[in-house]
Structure formats: C-alpha cells, structure tokens
Write an enzyme that holds these catalytic residues in place. Structure first.
Site, mmCIF file in Angstrom:
data_model
loop_
_atom_site.group_PDB
_atom_site.id
_atom_site.type_symbol
_atom_site.label_atom_id
_atom_site.label_comp_id
_atom_site.label_asym_id
_atom_site.label_seq_id
_atom_site.Cartn_x
_atom_site.Cartn_y
_atom_site.Cartn_z
ATOM 1 C CB SER A 4 72.819 122.111 36.187
ATOM 2 O OG SER A 4 71.841 122.407 37.243
HETATM 3 N N1 SAM Z 1 72.781 120.219 41.921
HETATM 4 C C1 SAM Z 1 72.210 119.009 41.359
HETATM 5 C C2 SAM Z 1 73.327 118.240 40.330
HETATM 6 O O1 SAM Z 1 74.538 118.585 40.328
HETATM 7 O O2 SAM Z 1 72.760 117.178 39.777
HETATM 8 C C3 SAM Z 1 71.015 119.321 40.198
HETATM 9 C C4 SAM Z 1 69.866 119.905 41.092
HETATM 10 S S1 SAM Z 1 68.425 119.734 40.432
HETATM 11 C C5 SAM Z 1 68.468 120.971 39.184
HETATM 12 C C6 SAM Z 1 67.367 120.508 41.847
HETATM 13 C C7 SAM Z 1 67.300 119.497 42.884
HETATM 14 O O3 SAM Z 1 66.799 120.181 43.895
HETATM 15 C C8 SAM Z 1 66.300 118.153 42.757
HETATM 16 O O4 SAM Z 1 67.099 117.139 42.871
HETATM 17 C C9 SAM Z 1 65.139 118.762 43.648
HETATM 18 O O5 SAM Z 1 64.821 117.231 44.129
HETATM 19 C C10 SAM Z 1 65.937 119.438 44.703
HETATM 20 N N2 SAM Z 1 65.034 120.091 45.551
HETATM 21 C C11 SAM Z 1 63.960 121.067 45.210
HETATM 22 N N3 SAM Z 1 63.463 121.424 46.201
HETATM 23 C C12 SAM Z 1 64.290 121.118 47.438
HETATM 24 C C13 SAM Z 1 64.419 121.531 48.555
HETATM 25 N N4 SAM Z 1 63.344 122.391 49.055
HETATM 26 N N5 SAM Z 1 65.199 120.931 49.709
HETATM 27 C C14 SAM Z 1 66.376 120.063 49.077
HETATM 28 N N6 SAM Z 1 66.484 119.891 47.539
HETATM 29 C C15 SAM Z 1 65.025 120.412 47.036
#
Ligand code: SAM
Length: 216
Positions: free
Chosen positions: A61
């Site tokens: 993000s």
């Molecule tokens: N917090 C992260 C960082 O600091 O890099 C950025 C997060 S990215 C915007 C969103 C993440 O949520 C992705 O890696 C995606 O694979 C994960 N995601 C989506 N649905 C999910 C779920 N049900 N459980 C765990 N992870 C999930």
C-alpha cells in the site's frame, strides 16, 4: 538521494503534511526500510507516493495509507495484533515496532514465503506469518487487542469481530471492488460501533467471508 533521505522525505511530505501526528507511528515509518519489501527493479520507487506491485497481482500500500491505518489502530506496546493480508510484510514490520506480537495471515503461498524472508532479513522476531484464509480469523490465538485488514471486503467479517477483545479496535477498507472507505470499528462494553475515514482503493479480500474468488 539515499534510501534513508528518501524515507525522511516520505515521513515529512507524505505523512506529517497530510495530518499523521502519532509520534510512534511516524517513528516506525521512519525506521522501516520500505525498499526491502519491494522487488529489486522497484527499489528506486519504494518511497513514491503510491502503491507498488509485489507480484501475484498484489500490492504494497501507499505509505500514507499504511500510516493512516496504523494511526487509526492506536496500537500499544503490550498488544497482540492480527493482520489479514501480509503481502510484502511491510505493514506487519511497521506494526512489529508498536505491538508486543503480530500474527499476519496471507492466502498466497509465494507471498507468505517472500514476506517471511523480508521480515527475517530485518531480524524481526515478533511477527508470525500464517498461510490461509484470513476472513475466518485465527481462533487459536484469539482474542486480539487490535485487528487490521489490508484488503477490501464488502463488510467486516463477523468472525473477526467475534475474535476481538473488549476495548479493541479493527481497521479495514470496506466497500465494493472499485472503491472503499477506511472503517474503524470499536468493540467496547458489548457494543460495536463504526466510524468512516478516508476513501481508498485496495485489492479484494478473497475468501469465505470476503469477496468470492470466482471471476476475479
Ligand atoms: N499489508 C500488505 C503489505 O504491507 O505489503 C499489503 C496487502 S495487499 C494490499 C492485500 C493482501 O491481502 C494480498 O497479499 C492478498 O493476497 C491478501 N489477501 C486477500 N484476501 C485474503 C484472505 N482472505 N486472507 C489472507 N490474505 C488475503
């Protein structure tokens, strides 16, 4: 400019100028090397005022959004925090500076592995990365003092609310696939109340209590 100068500029121009005030959050954002959490070819863009691709169609993000969500979470140094959506591990690294322990769940195995390697390279030992569907929470370590969801869902999953302590906070982008609002939910005295904050755009939270995986 060196990465440490770029980081200082990011804190001053992207965070303080836009209203982030919490000194602990500013200090954590000023100390975590964001360039470690992006691929080599994007290192020079690590402090840009934007999200960046981290592979598997996912993103790290924008720095301001990381800081805003962290400030809204009001993390204290004895807190156990759950993050859903580990991605690169950057947000978990920021939280690791503020909390006692951070559990973070990532559904994509490749990202679970790379985020773990990123955190290990910084000698961060109070973050535990788990592979799975974060929409169901992590009942074996619940209840949590704080929960942060870093992917966009249609609503806050009830499982996560059930896994919050009394006097706890959850922050999550809630909306449709195109646009969301940062929502802060406060659980206290048997009540759950929500506030709306900034507009934002996150990748979808996919899973049992998120958006459906089909057609995305
Ligand atoms: N917090 C992260 C960082 O600091 O890099 C950025 C997060 S990215 C915007 C969103 C993440 O949520 C992705 O890696 C995606 O694979 C994960 N995601 C989506 N649905 C999910 C779920 N049900 N459980 C765990 N992870 C999930």
């Amino acid at each position: 400019m060196s990465f440490s100068e770029l980081r200082k500029n990011m804190v001053q121009n992207q965070l303080i100028k836009r209203g982030i005030k919490d000194e602990r959050v500013l200090s954590a954002m000023g100390s975590i090397p964001r360039e470690i959490f992006v691929s080599d070819h994007l290192r020079n863009s690590a402090y840009d005022d934007s999200p960046l691709l981290i592979g598997n169609e996912q993103t790290i993000s924008q720095p301001y959004i990381v800081a805003k969500m962290t400030e809204l979470l009001e993390v204290k140094n004895d807190h156990i925090v759950l993050e859903i959506g580990t991605g690169s591990g950057y947000q978990a690294a920021v939280l690791s500076q503020l909390a006692l322990r951070v559990f973070t769940i990532e559904r994509i195995t490749d990202l679970r592995k790379s985020s773990e390697a990123n955190l290990k390279s910084m000698n961060i030992t109070n973050v535990f990365v788990i592979n799975g569907d974060g929409t169901i929470g992590l009942s074996q370590y619940a209840p949590f003092d704080r929960i942060m969801v870093t992917a966009a869902g249609p609503k806050i999953p009830k499982n996560l609310i059930d896994q919050m302590k009394d006097n706890s906070i959850i922050v999550m982008p809630v909306g449709d696939m195109k646009e969301q609002k940062l929502i802060r939910g406060v659980k206290a005295g048997g009540k759950f109340e929500i506030e709306e904050h900034d507009l934002c755009r996150f990748v979808p939270l996919l899973g049992k209590y998120g958006f459906s995986d089909v057609g995305v």
